[in-house]
Design an enzyme around this catalytic site. Structure first.
Site, PDB file in Angstrom:
ATOM      1  N   CYS A 175      49.665  43.525  33.453  1.00 43.98           N
ATOM      2  CA  CYS A 175      48.504  42.635  33.469  1.00 43.98           C
ATOM      3  C   CYS A 175      47.238  43.444  33.705  1.00 43.98           C
ATOM      4  CB  CYS A 175      48.577  41.546  34.541  1.00 43.98           C
ATOM      5  SG  CYS A 175      50.047  40.536  34.435  1.00 43.98           S
ATOM      6  N   LYS A 211      51.304  48.833  28.727  1.00 46.78           N
ATOM      7  CA  LYS A 211      51.022  50.261  28.856  1.00 46.78           C
ATOM      8  C   LYS A 211      51.479  50.836  30.188  1.00 46.78           C
ATOM      9  CE  LYS A 211      49.171  54.177  27.540  1.00 46.78           C
ATOM     10  NZ  LYS A 211      50.003  54.967  26.601  1.00 46.78           N
TER      11      LYS A 211
HETATM   12  C1  F6R Z   1      56.548  55.188  25.489  1.00 44.42           C
HETATM   13  C2  F6R Z   1      55.799  55.054  26.713  1.00 44.42           C
HETATM   14  C3  F6R Z   1      56.531  54.763  27.958  1.00 44.42           C
HETATM   15  C4  F6R Z   1      55.897  55.533  29.131  1.00 44.42           C
HETATM   16  C5  F6R Z   1      56.559  55.096  30.443  1.00 44.42           C
HETATM   17  C6  F6R Z   1      56.002  55.846  31.624  1.00 44.42           C
HETATM   18  O1  F6R Z   1      55.714  55.434  24.403  1.00 44.42           O
HETATM   19  O2  F6R Z   1      54.589  55.141  26.714  1.00 44.42           O
HETATM   20  O3  F6R Z   1      57.871  55.067  27.840  1.00 44.42           O
HETATM   21  O4  F6R Z   1      56.048  56.887  28.919  1.00 44.42           O
HETATM   22  O5  F6R Z   1      56.381  53.726  30.628  1.00 44.42           O
HETATM   23  O6  F6R Z   1      54.658  55.569  31.818  1.00 44.42           O
HETATM   24  P1  F6R Z   1      53.752  56.533  32.665  1.00 44.42           P
HETATM   25  O7  F6R Z   1      53.696  57.848  31.978  1.00 44.42           O
HETATM   26  O8  F6R Z   1      52.419  55.855  32.714  1.00 44.42           O
HETATM   27  O9  F6R Z   1      54.389  56.653  34.026  1.00 44.42           O
END
Ligand code: F6R
Length: 610
Positions: A2, A605
């Site tokens: 969110c 994200k």
């Molecule tokens: C895939 C992707 C996710 C992130 C994962 C970790 O393209 O973006 O698999 O790599 O959710 O996120 P962070 O790096 O923000 O801890």
């Protein structure tokens, strides 16, 4: 997940809230809503689906005129995506309104308590419980700060919450624990958001609100409190990012724009630590003595960050000769890992806010290990809590599927491996120079790969109808297979698996049918021949082959339907090149299928919940 935003100032709030939400839609897009102080009362407009649905609804209704408001874009956790579950949520009298990012873990217990006090519930969300709990304390104490202090002490879980009280019409009250929130200020105006891009257009001066802290936002002013009601003095931080960095810059999708940023990102990340021909670890606060004390490395991360960790494991073990273990953060945190003060736990995260990775970092610290974060978002929770921080230089990454942050994480892994190997006296000057020279060539090599997109675009149209795709490789080629497979499946919705090439025969090969696509990655010279044998085996069972190999590799000729070549590099750094065609391929398959490349279904994200 969110995204939340808020504004109080002299301008109309709605355009600022909607613009902010558009920059946060990557965090969730199941529904959106705003609450604005308009003509002496607080008006709420919510809509299921993308922000554009909300915009249309606002455009069609009576004008929401007002200079103070809050907004939300949702990734559903408690309760299905629907208008009733959309934020903002409110109390029964519609005098207290809140938007929330995070999860209230003890929501059932709190709901039962509130029902006993006479509250009724209209949604299935934990946020409605949160706003009603705040309402309950507000009625008790008749003071917003006291209400939020009691809330903070009573709830378990994570939250970045912004609250409007009708009794304080031009103010916003916020509280935060374990979910991101920044407060921006400019002359006579105050903003809040889950992430910097949402307010960058208006101000570069931000405060980071800490865990279990509360703030009162007035026009042009923010006052912070701890749970003992003491006022906290905070320094303003100047954001140096270019606002352009968070825009599409002429590309159709953020993902393609971010793919094209990789030469710059790789160059900047190399430049962060490479000095005078060597790797300067003191830039991240690590001394040679610190490195010499390390007798084992444990890497943790989720998704692509974990995949970058798998590459790092191969490179670190090969160069620095330290035992390295890599593990998914969600598993590590519950495993009772054996760590000592001589273990270095490396946590990798783009956002710095991934719940499982934060928990793994805390677990490691609790068990006495030293911690190093490879993280992209400056000032994020992981960056603030780790002992040492390696900031990747990817800049804001908007597309849900990571590309440039992953590439920067790979570089961080190489630099740490070279730095550790040097500190441990394991690198001759010649070898070190050769490694740095190879690193320095990567940006141009990636740029050259980006120029050759057309053949991948064509191949993407050929395979867009496939149902199953397997990626295979050995060693670092296997590590890249993991990332290639994830990239493809998350944005194209084609079932895909990455397999260590030698494992296929132990069961999975029975899935190979006429036409199944198998992508073989063949950059590791000593292993490529074996992987090629596995490819030939699956081809004889009907598989349709794609190969990814170094330029000049004649052994692939005539073996695969399609071959993508990458420039030759130091084999330990091959992932930085071989991942590029796989990112481009995934992108074009998604585009061919007409899917939402930047915002694939069910995803967000940053995964700030378990
Ligand atoms: C895939 C992707 C996710 C992130 C994962 C970790 O393209 O973006 O698999 O790599 O959710 O996120 P962070 O790096 O923000 O801890």
């Amino acid at each position: 997940m969110c995204g939340i935003v808020g504004y109080t100032g002299r301008k109309q709030a709605v355009p600022i809230l909607l613009n902010g939400l558009s920059k946060l839609e990557y965090r969730g897009y199941d529904s959106a809503g705003v609450a604005v102080r308009s003509n002496g009362r607080t008006e709420v407009v919510k809509a299921k689906g993308r922000l554009k649905v909300l915009k249309k609804k606002i455009g069609q209704g009576e004008a929401l005129v007002g200079t103070c408001g809050i907004g939300h874009t949702r990734w559903a956790t408690h309760g299905e995506p629907s208008e009733v579950n959309a934020h903002p949520h409110f109390n029964d009298e519609r005098t207290v309104f809140a938007v929330h990012n995070g999860i209230i873990e003890n929501y059932s217990e709190l709901k039962a308590k509130l029902i006993r006090k006479g509250y009724e519930f209209y949604s299935q969300t934990d946020t409605e419980i949160a706003v009603k709990l705040i309402d309950y304390y507000y009625k008790k104490w008749n003071n917003p700060i006291e209400a939020l202090v009691s809330f903070t002490l009573r709830v378990r879980g994570s939250y970045a919450i912004a609250v409007l009280f009708d009794d304080y019409p031009e103010e916003i009250y916020v509280a935060r624990k374990d979910s991101p929130m920044i407060i921006g200020v400019s002359e006579g105006e105050t903003y809040l958001a889950s992430d910097v891009p949402a307010i960058l257009k208006y101000t570069r001066k931000v405060y980071y609100i800490g865990n279990m802290e509360i703030a009162r936002l007035e026009k042009g002013r923010a006052t912070f409190y701890d749970v003992d009601r003491n006022e906290i003095q905070k320094e303003l931080t100047e954001i140096t990012w270019d606002a352009e960095a968070a825009e599409k810059g002429g590309f159709e999708h953020f993902m393609m724009k971010e793919i094209h940023e990789q030469p710059r990102v790789v160059k900047d990340t190399i430049g962060y630590l490479v000095r005078d021909g060597g790797v300067n670890l003191s830039e991240i606060g690590l001394s040679e003595e610190d490195v010499k004390k390390i007798n084992g490395v444990q890497i943790v991360g989720c998704g692509s960050a974990y995949h970058a960790g798998v590459v790092m494991q191969y490179v670190m073990e090969s160069l620095a000769r330290l035992p390295v273990r890599v593990e998914l953060a969600s598993e590590f945190r519950y495993r009772e890992p054996i760590l000592t003060e001589h273990t270095l736990v490396v946590v990798i995260s783009q956002s710095g806010e991934t719940a499982d990775t934060i928990a793994a970092l805390r677990e490691a610290k609790e068990r006495g290990a030293r911690t190093l974060a490879i993280v992209n978002v400056v000032g994020s929770t992981i960056a603030r809590e780790a002992d040492f921080v390696f900031y990747t230089k990817a800049g804001p990454e908007i597309s849900v599927a990571t590309t440039k942050a992953y590439s920067a994480q790979l570089i961080a892994g190489y630099l740490l491996s070279i730095g550790f190997a040097s500190a441990r006296g394991l690198l001759s000057r010649e070898r070190r120079d050769a490694l740095i020279a190879s690193l320095n060539k990567l940006p141009d090599q990636i740029a050259a790969l980006l120029k050759a997109k057309n053949s991948l675009q064509k191949f993407a149209t050929e395979i867009a109808g496939k149902k199953d795709i397997f990626f295979i490789g050995r060693g670092i080629d296997y590590a890249v297979s993991l990332e290639g497979s994830l990239k493809l499946k998350e944005i194209s919705y084609i079932h895909s698996e990455a397999y260590a090439a030698g494992e296929l025969k132990h069961g999975t090969i029975s899935l190979i049918e006429e036409g199944t696509l198998v992508v073989g990655i063949l950059t590791q010279e000593t292993l490529a021949e074996k992987t090629m044998s596995n490819m030939v085996e699956v081809a004889s069972r009907g598989a349709y082959l794609m190969a990814l190999a170094f330029e000049g590799d004649r052994s692939v000729e005539g073996k695969a339907r399609f071959v993508a070549f990458v420039p030759k590099t130091e084999p330990l750094f091959a992932a930085s090149l071989s991942v590029i065609p796989l990112q481009i391929l995934a992108y074009y398959v998604s585009v061919t299928k007409g899917l939402d490349v930047d915002k694939p279904r069910n995803l967000a994200k940053s995964v700030t919940v378990e």
